[in-house]
Each structure stands twice: as structure tokens, then as C-alpha cells.
Write a protein that holds these residues in place. Structure first.
Motif, PDB file in Angstrom:
ATOM      1  N   LEU A  29       0.776  -1.846   0.009  1.00  0.00           N
ATOM      2  CA  LEU A  29      -0.193  -0.210  -0.005  1.00  0.00           C
ATOM      3  C   LEU A  29       0.796   1.227  -0.020  1.00  0.00           C
ATOM      4  O   LEU A  29       0.374   2.073  -0.528  1.00  0.00           O
ATOM      5  CB  LEU A  29      -1.529   0.401   1.723  1.00  0.00           C
ATOM      6  CG  LEU A  29      -2.093  -1.302   1.483  1.00  0.00           C
ATOM      7  CD1 LEU A  29      -2.737  -0.923   2.357  1.00  0.00           C
ATOM      8  CD2 LEU A  29      -2.590  -0.761  -0.311  1.00  0.00           C
ATOM      9  N   LEU A  30       2.430   0.939   0.707  1.00  0.00           N
ATOM     10  CA  LEU A  30       3.463   1.939   0.286  1.00  0.00           C
ATOM     11  C   LEU A  30       3.438   2.840  -0.990  1.00  0.00           C
ATOM     12  O   LEU A  30       3.528   3.969  -0.815  1.00  0.00           O
ATOM     13  CB  LEU A  30       4.384   1.972   1.489  1.00  0.00           C
ATOM     14  CG  LEU A  30       3.850   1.922   3.290  1.00  0.00           C
ATOM     15  CD1 LEU A  30       5.213   1.699   3.922  1.00  0.00           C
ATOM     16  CD2 LEU A  30       4.085   3.798   3.151  1.00  0.00           C
ATOM     17  N   ALA A  31       3.523   1.275  -1.618  1.00  0.00           N
ATOM     18  CA  ALA A  31       3.980   2.478  -2.523  1.00  0.00           C
ATOM     19  C   ALA A  31       2.687   3.171  -3.598  1.00  0.00           C
ATOM     20  O   ALA A  31       3.413   3.310  -4.438  1.00  0.00           O
ATOM     21  CB  ALA A  31       3.861   0.716  -4.103  1.00  0.00           C
ATOM     22  N   GLY A  32       1.241   3.138  -3.534  1.00  0.00           N
ATOM     23  CA  GLY A  32       0.666   4.092  -3.838  1.00  0.00           C
ATOM     24  C   GLY A  32       0.533   5.465  -3.537  1.00  0.00           C
ATOM     25  O   GLY A  32      -0.076   5.928  -4.049  1.00  0.00           O
ATOM     26  N   VAL A  33       1.731   5.796  -2.500  1.00  0.00           N
ATOM     27  CA  VAL A  33       1.243   7.138  -1.756  1.00  0.00           C
ATOM     28  C   VAL A  33       3.093   7.460  -1.962  1.00  0.00           C
ATOM     29  O   VAL A  33       3.195   8.469  -0.991  1.00  0.00           O
ATOM     30  CB  VAL A  33       1.024   6.561  -0.534  1.00  0.00           C
ATOM     31  CG1 VAL A  33      -0.800   7.022  -0.560  1.00  0.00           C
ATOM     32  CG2 VAL A  33       1.275   5.744   0.984  1.00  0.00           C
ATOM     33  N   THR A  34       3.857   7.051  -2.653  1.00  0.00           N
ATOM     34  CA  THR A  34       5.572   7.344  -2.396  1.00  0.00           C
ATOM     35  C   THR A  34       6.006   7.437  -3.638  1.00  0.00           C
ATOM     36  O   THR A  34       5.191   7.430  -4.728  1.00  0.00           O
ATOM     37  CB  THR A  34       6.381   5.994  -1.947  1.00  0.00           C
ATOM     38  OG1 THR A  34       6.542   4.899  -2.885  1.00  0.00           O
ATOM     39  CG2 THR A  34       5.662   5.796  -0.554  1.00  0.00           C
ATOM     40  N   GLU A  35       6.394   8.522  -4.008  1.00  0.00           N
ATOM     41  CA  GLU A  35       7.074   9.063  -5.582  1.00  0.00           C
ATOM     42  C   GLU A  35       7.530   7.829  -6.333  1.00  0.00           C
ATOM     43  O   GLU A  35       7.049   7.661  -7.386  1.00  0.00           O
ATOM     44  CB  GLU A  35       7.696  10.574  -5.443  1.00  0.00           C
ATOM     45  CG  GLU A  35       6.976  11.633  -4.713  1.00  0.00           C
ATOM     46  CD  GLU A  35       6.123  11.739  -6.275  1.00  0.00           C
ATOM     47  OE1 GLU A  35       6.356  11.933  -7.187  1.00  0.00           O
ATOM     48  OE2 GLU A  35       5.942  12.872  -6.127  1.00  0.00           O
ATOM     49  N   ASN A  36       8.698   7.433  -5.648  1.00  0.00           N
ATOM     50  CA  ASN A  36       9.497   6.860  -5.587  1.00  0.00           C
ATOM     51  C   ASN A  36       8.991   5.203  -4.854  1.00  0.00           C
ATOM     52  O   ASN A  36       9.869   4.968  -4.332  1.00  0.00           O
ATOM     53  CB  ASN A  36      10.720   7.027  -6.830  1.00  0.00           C
ATOM     54  CG  ASN A  36      10.895   5.780  -7.698  1.00  0.00           C
ATOM     55  OD1 ASN A  36      11.443   4.224  -7.264  1.00  0.00           O
ATOM     56  ND2 ASN A  36      12.060   6.169  -8.816  1.00  0.00           N
ATOM     57  N   TYR A  37       8.714   4.049  -5.282  1.00  0.00           N
ATOM     58  CA  TYR A  37       8.385   2.878  -4.633  1.00  0.00           C
ATOM     59  C   TYR A  37       9.963   1.976  -4.934  1.00  0.00           C
ATOM     60  O   TYR A  37      10.031   1.345  -2.884  1.00  0.00           O
ATOM     61  CB  TYR A  37       7.668   1.438  -4.774  1.00  0.00           C
ATOM     62  CG  TYR A  37       7.461   0.332  -4.334  1.00  0.00           C
ATOM     63  CD1 TYR A  37       7.006   0.254  -3.432  1.00  0.00           C
ATOM     64  CD2 TYR A  37       8.260  -0.816  -5.109  1.00  0.00           C
ATOM     65  CE1 TYR A  37       7.048  -1.004  -2.309  1.00  0.00           C
ATOM     66  CE2 TYR A  37       8.259  -1.908  -4.346  1.00  0.00           C
ATOM     67  CZ  TYR A  37       8.110  -2.001  -2.592  1.00  0.00           C
ATOM     68  OH  TYR A  37       7.415  -2.948  -2.704  1.00  0.00           O
ATOM     69  N   PHE A  38      10.981   2.425  -5.738  1.00  0.00           N
ATOM     70  CA  PHE A  38      12.345   1.641  -4.804  1.00  0.00           C
ATOM     71  C   PHE A  38      13.161   2.280  -3.971  1.00  0.00           C
ATOM     72  O   PHE A  38      13.467   1.849  -3.920  1.00  0.00           O
ATOM     73  CB  PHE A  38      12.991   1.357  -7.272  1.00  0.00           C
ATOM     74  CG  PHE A  38      12.102   0.716  -7.456  1.00  0.00           C
ATOM     75  CD1 PHE A  38      11.911  -0.420  -7.292  1.00  0.00           C
ATOM     76  CD2 PHE A  38      11.556   1.027  -8.815  1.00  0.00           C
ATOM     77  CE1 PHE A  38      11.212  -2.260  -8.216  1.00  0.00           C
ATOM     78  CE2 PHE A  38      10.401   0.341  -9.398  1.00  0.00           C
ATOM     79  CZ  PHE A  38      10.364  -0.955  -9.145  1.00  0.00           C
ATOM     80  N   ILE A  39      13.002   3.864  -4.455  1.00  0.00           N
ATOM     81  CA  ILE A  39      13.499   4.533  -3.150  1.00  0.00           C
ATOM     82  C   ILE A  39      12.998   4.291  -2.042  1.00  0.00           C
ATOM     83  O   ILE A  39      13.194   4.171  -0.629  1.00  0.00           O
ATOM     84  CB  ILE A  39      13.737   5.768  -3.704  1.00  0.00           C
ATOM     85  CG1 ILE A  39      14.579   5.499  -5.179  1.00  0.00           C
ATOM     86  CG2 ILE A  39      14.494   7.071  -3.146  1.00  0.00           C
ATOM     87  CD1 ILE A  39      15.066   7.695  -5.244  1.00  0.00           C
ATOM     88  N   GLY A  40      11.764   4.391  -1.924  1.00  0.00           N
ATOM     89  CA  GLY A  40      10.635   4.191  -0.515  1.00  0.00           C
ATOM     90  C   GLY A  40      10.566   6.392   0.148  1.00  0.00           C
ATOM     91  O   GLY A  40      10.502   6.598  -0.889  1.00  0.00           O
ATOM     92  N   LEU A  41      10.356   5.519   1.057  1.00  0.00           N
ATOM     93  CA  LEU A  41       9.703   7.161   1.903  1.00  0.00           C
ATOM     94  C   LEU A  41      10.457   8.147   1.579  1.00  0.00           C
ATOM     95  O   LEU A  41      10.506   9.180   1.892  1.00  0.00           O
ATOM     96  CB  LEU A  41       9.244   6.769   3.161  1.00  0.00           C
ATOM     97  CG  LEU A  41       7.937   5.600   3.589  1.00  0.00           C
ATOM     98  CD1 LEU A  41       8.144   5.620   5.017  1.00  0.00           C
ATOM     99  CD2 LEU A  41       6.650   6.253   2.882  1.00  0.00           C
ATOM    100  N   LYS A  42      11.753   8.310   0.773  1.00  0.00           N
ATOM    101  CA  LYS A  42      12.833   8.852   1.361  1.00  0.00           C
ATOM    102  C   LYS A  42      12.779   9.516   0.538  1.00  0.00           C
ATOM    103  O   LYS A  42      12.922  10.658   0.124  1.00  0.00           O
ATOM    104  CB  LYS A  42      14.488   8.429   0.556  1.00  0.00           C
ATOM    105  CG  LYS A  42      14.710   8.302   2.391  1.00  0.00           C
ATOM    106  CD  LYS A  42      15.677   7.234   2.397  1.00  0.00           C
ATOM    107  CE  LYS A  42      16.596   6.440   3.353  1.00  0.00           C
ATOM    108  NZ  LYS A  42      18.569   5.841   2.911  1.00  0.00           N
ATOM    109  N   SER A  43      12.355   9.114  -1.102  1.00  0.00           N
ATOM    110  CA  SER A  43      11.015   9.875  -2.625  1.00  0.00           C
ATOM    111  C   SER A  43      10.208  11.026  -1.976  1.00  0.00           C
ATOM    112  O   SER A  43      10.035  11.790  -2.917  1.00  0.00           O
ATOM    113  CB  SER A  43      11.157   9.027  -3.704  1.00  0.00           C
ATOM    114  OG  SER A  43       9.711   8.261  -3.149  1.00  0.00           O
ATOM    115  N   GLY A  44       9.554  10.704  -0.914  1.00  0.00           N
ATOM    116  CA  GLY A  44       8.532  11.169  -0.282  1.00  0.00           C
ATOM    117  C   GLY A  44       6.890  11.295  -0.697  1.00  0.00           C
ATOM    118  O   GLY A  44       7.011  10.003  -1.705  1.00  0.00           O
TER     119      GLY A  44
END
Length: 273
Positions: A29-44
Motif C-alpha cells: 500500500l505504501l507504493a501507492g503514496v510514494t513518489e518512487n517505490y524503489f527508493i521508498g519513503l525517502k522519495s516523498g
């Protein structure tokens, strides 16, 4: 109370099992609210993917809700009288009819959908309409209304209550709506809970019966994941949960409220006795 080693072992096993099931869902689910899933929450964080899914698939979401509500209406009209009829049918025949009603659940959804296509697929107006999907959903969910309602009817001794109302001069429809339906309210609510959730999330039958113009929410979700866009698929899942969870909570609250009212009405009767 002293905690034994077995208790802590069971607790650790239970928590590990919960984490095993929940963590992958949360990460997805976090992938749907992050700029870049492969970077993670660091991408914003962003709602861009959710907005994109709503723009592309809003029609499938509204269609799913329309089919689910229509399915519930059809199953209520068919299921409650069917349960009442089974209650009054001799047990040998009633068990055979119940087995027949369970066939759409026992058979694979694809087989049920294929049978509908073979029989009714020649009607082009029906085949291209969402009503064709509705027929499949009604066949699949009908047993989930009949069984809980029938169980409540058997536990409530409705046959005796209905006979008492008939002896007082109440007609059939009056007995049905003032005696039968109120006394099996909990079964109806439980059946409605299952019918709505099953209809909204049903995929197998819907996948076979849908057309490009009649995609429902689960079919659109499968298409979004098939496109290999994990962000889009995860955002679609977020919207699905945002729709289904409040509905489940509302139905659960209604069921509990109805049970409390029934218990409150039964308490004065017990005290009088």
C-alpha cells in the motif's frame, strides 16, 4: 496469573503470523503514496497515483457499487422468501434444495460464468450490459443470504409464531412483514454483510462476464497490476480499501445495534416471566 513458557511461545507465534500477513500488505500500500517505490519513503509522499487511478478507473468503482447494491436488493427479494419456503418444506426436500442452491458456490466461478455465457450469451443486449454480471453475482451470493436467514428462522420458532398470527386473522403479507421479517432481522443483516462484500470483491465470475465497457473494481485492479505499474496498482488497492472498510464497519455497527435492541426488548419479557 503466572505466564508459562507455552503462553509466550504461542504469543510469539501468533504475532509472527500476523506480521507475516500484514507487513507485505502495508508495504504494498505504501507504493501507492510514494513518489518512487524503489527508493521508498525517502522519495516523498504523494497522492498523484491515487488521483491518476481515480481519473482512469472511477467508472469501474461506481459500477461495482451499483452492481453490489443491486445484487443486495435482488438477493433480499429472492433469499428471504426462499428461506421461509425452505423452513416450511419437508426436511428431506429442503436439504436437497439447499444443496442445489450451494452449487454456484461449490463450482469454480469460471464454470458458472461459462454456463451463463452458453445459455444467455446469445442475447447481445444482455451480454453487453452490466445486468449480465449482476445475474452472476446474484447466483453466487444467494446462498449467503438464504443460509443465515434460515438458521435464524429455525432458532426463532417462526412456524409457531406465524401460526399464532394466522389464528388471529393476519393475512400472509401482514404475517410476512410484521412477524417473519422482524424476527429474522439479524440473519438478514448478516447475509447483507456477506453479499455486499462478496459482490464488490468478486473476480472470477466477473472476469468472464465483463466487457471492455463493463469492468468492475476487481477487474480494473487486476488490469492495473498486469500493467506492471506497481504504484498504480497499489493506489487502486488503497481506493478499494477506502470504499470497502467503511462499508464493513457500518454494517458491523448496524448488526450490533440491532442485536442490542433485540436484547433490550427481550429483557423486560424475561423479567415479567
Amino acid at each position: 496469573m503466572k505466564r508459562t513458557g507455552l503462553f509466550w511461545l504461542q504469543l510469539i507465534f501468533t504475532l509472527s503470523l500476523c506480521l507475516f500477513m500484514v507487513v507485505p500488505i502495508v508495504l504494498s500500500l505504501l507504493a501507492g503514496v510514494t513518489e518512487n517505490y524503489f527508493i521508498g519513503l525517502k522519495s516523498g509522499l504523494t497522492l498523484r497515483w491515487v488521483a491518476q487511478v481515480w481519473e482512469l478507473y472511477a467508472g469501474t468503482i461506481w459500477l461495482s457499487l451499483l452492481i453490489a447494491v443491486s445484487c443486495l436488493g435482488c438477493v433480499l427479494v429472492l433469499g428471504v422468501p426462499a428461506a421461509w419456503g425452505l423452513l416450511k418444506t419437508p426436511s428431506r426436500w429442503a436439504s436437497r434444495i439447499e444443496e442445489f442452491l450451494l452449487l454456484p458456490v461449490a463450482l469454480p466461478g469460471l464454470a458458472t460464468a461459462l454456463g451463463l455465457i452458453v445459455i444467455y450469451g446469445g442475447f447481445h443486449g444482455l451480454r453487453s450490459s452490466w445486468l449480465f454480471i449482476l445475474i452472476g453475482h446474484v447466483l453466487f451470493t444467494l446462498p449467503f443470504m438464504v443460509r443465515p436467514v434460515l438458521s435464524v428462522m429455525r432458532a426463532s420458532q417462526l412456524l409457531q409464531l406465524e401460526e399464532a398470527a394466522a389464528s388471529l386473522g393476519a393475512g400472509f403479507w401482514r404475517r410476512f412483514f410484521t412477524v417473519i421479517v422482524p424476527n429474522c432481522r439479524n440473519g438478514i443483516l448478516a447475509g447483507a454483510f456477506m453479499v455486499l462484500t462478496l459482490s464488490i470483491g468478486e473476480f472470477n465470475i466477473t472476469w468472464m462476464l465483463h466487457t471492455p465497457l463493463t469492468k468492475t473494481l476487481p477487474v480494473g485492479l487486476a488490469d492495473s497490476y498486469a500493467s506492471m505499474r506497481l504504484e498504480v496498482g497499489s493506489a487502486y488497492t488503497l481506493i478499494f480499501l477506502a470504499i470497502i472498510l467503511p462499508l464493513l464497519l457500518a454494517l458491523s455497527w448496524v448488526t450490533q445495534f440491532a442485536q442490542r435492541r433485540a436484547d433490550a426488548r427481550a429483557l423486560p419479557v424475561k423479567e415479567t416471566v
